[in-house]
Scaffold this motif. Sequence first.
Motif, PDB file in Angstrom:
ATOM      1  N   GLU B  61       0.694  -1.053   0.145  1.00 17.97           N
ATOM      2  CA  GLU B  61      -0.132   0.016   0.171  1.00 17.97           C
ATOM      3  C   GLU B  61       0.965   1.379   0.039  1.00 17.97           C
ATOM      4  O   GLU B  61       0.497   2.260  -0.603  1.00 17.97           O
ATOM      5  CB  GLU B  61      -0.934  -0.177   1.180  1.00 17.97           C
ATOM      6  N   SER B  62       1.927   1.154   0.731  1.00 21.59           N
ATOM      7  CA  SER B  62       2.991   2.380   0.452  1.00 21.59           C
ATOM      8  C   SER B  62       4.256   1.904   0.557  1.00 21.59           C
ATOM      9  O   SER B  62       4.657   0.969   1.181  1.00 21.59           O
ATOM     10  CB  SER B  62       2.574   3.247   1.892  1.00 21.59           C
ATOM     11  N   GLY B  63       5.362   2.560   0.041  1.00 19.99           N
ATOM     12  CA  GLY B  63       6.636   2.082   0.064  1.00 19.99           C
ATOM     13  C   GLY B  63       7.609   3.098  -0.306  1.00 19.99           C
ATOM     14  O   GLY B  63       7.091   4.056  -0.768  1.00 19.99           O
ATOM     15  N   GLN B  64       8.548   2.633  -0.198  1.00 20.89           N
ATOM     16  CA  GLN B  64       9.786   3.365  -0.865  1.00 20.89           C
ATOM     17  C   GLN B  64      10.021   3.170  -2.236  1.00 20.89           C
ATOM     18  O   GLN B  64      10.434   1.964  -2.883  1.00 20.89           O
ATOM     19  CB  GLN B  64      11.112   3.070  -0.009  1.00 20.89           C
ATOM     20  N   ASN B  65       9.454   3.948  -3.122  1.00 14.96           N
ATOM     21  CA  ASN B  65       8.986   3.460  -4.401  1.00 14.96           C
ATOM     22  C   ASN B  65       9.493   4.464  -5.589  1.00 14.96           C
ATOM     23  O   ASN B  65       9.904   5.577  -5.268  1.00 14.96           O
ATOM     24  CB  ASN B  65       7.469   3.407  -4.650  1.00 14.96           C
ATOM     25  N   LEU B  66       9.545   3.956  -6.755  1.00 14.43           N
ATOM     26  CA  LEU B  66       9.839   4.587  -7.965  1.00 14.43           C
ATOM     27  C   LEU B  66       8.391   4.603  -8.737  1.00 14.43           C
ATOM     28  O   LEU B  66       7.877   3.548  -8.960  1.00 14.43           O
ATOM     29  CB  LEU B  66      10.794   3.897  -8.901  1.00 14.43           C
ATOM     30  N   PHE B  67       8.170   5.655  -9.256  1.00 15.94           N
ATOM     31  CA  PHE B  67       6.797   5.729 -10.125  1.00 15.94           C
ATOM     32  C   PHE B  67       7.282   6.537 -11.198  1.00 15.94           C
ATOM     33  O   PHE B  67       8.229   7.537 -11.070  1.00 15.94           O
ATOM     34  CB  PHE B  67       5.676   6.320  -9.314  1.00 15.94           C
ATOM     35  N   TYR B  72       7.834  12.134 -16.669  1.00 11.25           N
ATOM     36  CA  TYR B  72       8.219  12.336 -15.130  1.00 11.25           C
ATOM     37  C   TYR B  72       8.601  10.840 -14.472  1.00 11.25           C
ATOM     38  O   TYR B  72       8.134  10.002 -14.828  1.00 11.25           O
ATOM     39  CB  TYR B  72       7.151  12.929 -14.213  1.00 11.25           C
ATOM     40  N   LYS B  73       9.395  11.043 -13.298  1.00 14.05           N
ATOM     41  CA  LYS B  73       9.757   9.899 -12.578  1.00 14.05           C
ATOM     42  C   LYS B  73       9.745  10.417 -11.127  1.00 14.05           C
ATOM     43  O   LYS B  73      10.214  11.691 -11.031  1.00 14.05           O
ATOM     44  CB  LYS B  73      10.944   9.049 -12.987  1.00 14.05           C
ATOM     45  N   VAL B  74       9.047   9.533 -10.118  1.00 17.84           N
ATOM     46  CA  VAL B  74       9.164   9.883  -8.787  1.00 17.84           C
ATOM     47  C   VAL B  74      10.005   8.982  -7.907  1.00 17.84           C
ATOM     48  O   VAL B  74       9.819   7.809  -8.155  1.00 17.84           O
ATOM     49  CB  VAL B  74       7.724  10.058  -8.395  1.00 17.84           C
ATOM     50  N   LYS B  75      10.820   9.464  -7.207  1.00 17.02           N
ATOM     51  CA  LYS B  75      11.286   8.495  -6.028  1.00 17.02           C
ATOM     52  C   LYS B  75      10.637   8.804  -4.912  1.00 17.02           C
ATOM     53  O   LYS B  75      10.887  10.005  -4.279  1.00 17.02           O
ATOM     54  CB  LYS B  75      13.182   8.764  -5.881  1.00 17.02           C
ATOM     55  N   ALA B  76       9.837   8.000  -4.298  1.00 10.75           N
ATOM     56  CA  ALA B  76       9.220   8.316  -2.875  1.00 10.75           C
ATOM     57  C   ALA B  76       9.897   7.636  -1.769  1.00 10.75           C
ATOM     58  O   ALA B  76      10.149   6.501  -1.880  1.00 10.75           O
ATOM     59  CB  ALA B  76       7.747   7.773  -3.149  1.00 10.75           C
ATOM     60  N   GLY B  77      10.369   8.614  -0.796  1.00 15.28           N
ATOM     61  CA  GLY B  77      11.242   8.120   0.294  1.00 15.28           C
ATOM     62  C   GLY B  77      12.706   7.913  -0.037  1.00 15.28           C
ATOM     63  O   GLY B  77      13.146   8.238  -1.134  1.00 15.28           O
ATOM     64  N   PHE B  78      13.441   7.912   0.909  1.00 12.81           N
ATOM     65  CA  PHE B  78      14.927   7.825   0.838  1.00 12.81           C
ATOM     66  C   PHE B  78      15.339   6.442   0.125  1.00 12.81           C
ATOM     67  O   PHE B  78      14.936   5.313   0.815  1.00 12.81           O
ATOM     68  CB  PHE B  78      15.672   8.169   2.153  1.00 12.81           C
ATOM     69  N   GLN B  79      16.047   6.456  -0.965  1.00 16.37           N
ATOM     70  CA  GLN B  79      16.563   5.051  -1.404  1.00 16.37           C
ATOM     71  C   GLN B  79      17.355   4.257  -0.538  1.00 16.37           C
ATOM     72  O   GLN B  79      17.448   3.211  -0.640  1.00 16.37           O
ATOM     73  CB  GLN B  79      16.963   5.257  -2.693  1.00 16.37           C
TER      74      GLN B  79
END
Lengths: 552, 243
Positions: B61-67, B72-79
């Motif tokens: 449901e949530s995560g440290q993700n790449l979208f 565009y591209k999104v890095k969500a959270g610290f890799q």
Amino acid sequence: MQISNIKLKKPQRGDKLWDSPFTRELKFGTRKIMAQIKLWCRISLSEAVKALNVLLKPGERLEQMRLFFKATGPRASLATCGKLASLLLPRGRDYRLAKLKGISNMQISNFKYIWKRRWVFHLKSNRKSAFRLYGFSKEFAADFLLATRNQSLLYKQRLASVLNKCGYTTAQKQTGLRASLATCGKLASLLLPRERDYRLAKLKGISNMQISNTQKEDKYIHTRINKLICLFAYLLIFAFAAPQARAQDISFGIYPPISQIEAKAPADIKSPIFIENPGDFPIELNISYKAFIPAQSEDGKVEFLDNFESLPDPLITKKVFIIDGVNQITSLTLSPKQKKNLIMEIILPAKQPKGDYYFSVIFSSAAQSADASNISLQTGAISMNILLTVGPKGKTNGVLENFSAPLFVDSGPVAFNVAVKNTGNHFIQPEGEIIIKNMFGQAVGKVPLLQVNILSDSTRRIPDTLQLTTDEVQYEKIKRVVEKNTFPVAIWPEKFLLGPYTATLTLSLSDDGPVFKKSAGFFAFPVSLILAILIVVSITIFVILRVRQKIE
Amino acid sequence: MRNKIFLGLIIFYILNFIFYISEANAQTMTNDNYILQMGNLNSIAGKPTGGNYQLSFTSGESGQNLFSGPNYKVKAGFQYIHPLNTFSFTISNTSIDFGLISPTTPVTRTNNLTVTNESAYGYAVTVSQNHNLRVNSSGQEIPATTCDSGTCTTTTSDAWTSSLVYGFGYRCDNVSGTDCAGGFSDSTFYKQFAASPSAVTVMSSPNVGKNRQTQITYKVNVAVTQAAGLYTNIINYIATPSF
């Protein structure tokens, strides 16, 4: 609102009430007209009263009024009929429905004319209050005011509040969709006296089944209202019985703490946000935005700005939307233990200015109301950082501002200062490591550096990956050095060190470079350890010698 | 001879003991691999790159993700941070009730701030107030304290022990961790609240942490000349992860 078969004429200056068709009808005799009023719903109560006032002598008015009310009933069914008519029909006025109910074109025309006149009048006279009514549409507010024009302001407010809470969706309020039977039933149940004038509904051509449905709806609404009343009463009792309940916690969590976005305009960017309320109390959160710059501590902390003027596009947050399901939201309520998935959508037009945008999305709680005491209320807010690059990206540029080690160490861990300045126009994530070699040229240690974000035109000190641990035992090894330094350092956790060492930093600012390589030397000698050994040995020798002396 | 052997044994044991301890902590080579977290909200995603990288994929449901999407591209959270826990903030007791405040009798109240930032490398909690404690109807205020020496400000702390020094201030004490802002080493030291939109850091850490907790003490003291009334204000705390 009434529908008459007499063609209404737009009032002209100089017209007198004697010329009103209603007044002319009244000339035939008050009782007859009153009977007609009662049976056919021809003219409104207020117009009838006005006409009576004109027709009758002052001395007769009171008695006639009394008779009039007696004849028409205490609930002013005509007025109620008008209210329901205005509320039953949708904004576009479904006159086909009216025709089906046997209402003539002239009646419809009159209806339009009267409705428009009243709507304009009520908007003019009650503009402010009309718009204040709980976010109702203009039309709904006008209708509402019309229906409650004889009621006190307090009554209006209460009624609006009840309507607001009892089944009126936002869509209904905003679009003015008022045609449903259920809505009619709700309003009827709220506007009419307790006995429910379903005869009126029959007069309006509503079938028995519809009335039955309305009765059910009435019952349901009453149940809901009763529940609300019970809840309110319970809250009141609770509030007075347990004043300590004011002292409540607020707690919330958010993921991700950061979103790093690279985009080329035009783009419709979507990024998830997960938010939760792990606490035991519901919280209401407002969503806002703040631009930020790196804090001077050079450790990745943010410093909020009062405005967005420093961004390439100061209106960037107008293009940022938080979406819950399909609805755009600016606030939300989280129940205890509730978790919610939201979407942050950023819509960049083709002409979006290039550059980096650094801002935070802030979810902040509202303060409770102050009681009758000296109180300092607390609000909490939690934010997530957005690093948005609108490209194409320029060349990556930067400077290795500092790489140093202590000249002499007694023992490990050893702290290295690594500071990089990003002189480019977009944020970077340098990747690097420090290799430590001993006096024989053997690699004896490796310190991987964290891939931290360094914002455009700022300096950041880079720590190592070991400091990410939340393991207390692991952290204990480096705790002393971490806490000794007021800024982030890269730490080599080796404890026993002896002789000269060379630390070599290799750092790449991006996949395409530039790459920096720099060395720093340090000398280690375990002075304290040697001293400790010498002291222990000395004491031991001293004790042994004393023992030998005594033995001899 | 026997004594010499005895002496030699003692020295040997002592040296052995010392070097045994050193060996236990010696030469810890750091792992060559990075642990990177990648993934996608709805499905497995991410691509392994390089021989030295270990990628752990995430779906949920949530995560440290790449979208990514068109343009565009999104890095969500610290890799580079593995835990996917939320960055969380808790305030205990959001209504600090001072009750009846008697002149020259200081009143103190406390509440706790707790931060968990396992998913963010560093954080800061800033504090500000909308205005001094004030009677809204009359505008009468209890001013911010200047402490005994008259020198404490929003950033500088000082001792506040005298019951003849009036005002409103706060101090911070570590409960778990050492995240309180500097200046509160002495238990009598207080600071003023900054007025919005300015804010000062009250609690921060440059590292990841779990349930880092501080206790905030609010102190108010008024003079006999202070006008009677109900004094209120709003204190705003904002918890912000580092970038």
